[in-house]
Design a protein around this motif. Structure first.
Motif, PDB file in Angstrom:
ATOM      1  N   ALA A 202       0.735  -1.213   0.051  1.00 52.49           N
ATOM      2  CA  ALA A 202      -0.087   0.074   0.199  1.00 52.49           C
ATOM      3  C   ALA A 202       0.957   1.286  -0.170  1.00 52.49           C
ATOM      4  O   ALA A 202       2.053   1.157   0.313  1.00 52.49           O
TER       5      ALA A 202
ATOM      6  N   GLU B  27       1.552  -6.042  -7.739  1.00 52.00           N
ATOM      7  CA  GLU B  27       1.050  -5.803  -6.662  1.00 52.00           C
ATOM      8  C   GLU B  27       1.458  -4.068  -6.384  1.00 52.00           C
ATOM      9  O   GLU B  27       0.765  -3.138  -5.909  1.00 52.00           O
TER      10      GLU B  27
ATOM     11  N   ALA C  65      -0.781  -0.638  -6.477  1.00 51.15           N
ATOM     12  CA  ALA C  65      -0.949   0.275  -5.431  1.00 51.15           C
ATOM     13  C   ALA C  65      -0.580   1.764  -5.888  1.00 51.15           C
ATOM     14  O   ALA C  65      -1.252   2.622  -5.246  1.00 51.15           O
TER      15      ALA C  65
END
Length: 65
Positions: free
Chosen positions: A5, A32, A36
């Motif tokens: 994140a 990923e 993010a």
């Protein structure tokens, strides 16, 4: 999945980001992280990796070298 994140308050929106990874194996980490960063508003994400792991079936072996 969902392990990465962007920290709240990080100034990512509208910026071009360089993501550095030592080795890309399956591409999961890169995918990923870029997702993010995109969700946080990054204008673009470029990836630099020192190495790319390739499954054996995709390797070309040169016998005459």
């Amino acid at each position: 999945k969902g392990a990465f994140a962007v920290k709240e308050g990080a100034e990512v929106a509208g910026k071009r980001i360089l993501l550095v990874d030592d080795v890309i194996t399956t591409g999961g980490t890169v995918s990923e992280c870029t997702a993010a960063l995109a969700k946080a508003g990054a204008a673009a994400v470029d990836v630099f990796a020192a190495a790319l792991a390739v499954p054996h079936r995709d390797l070309r072996v040169l016998d005459d070298v």
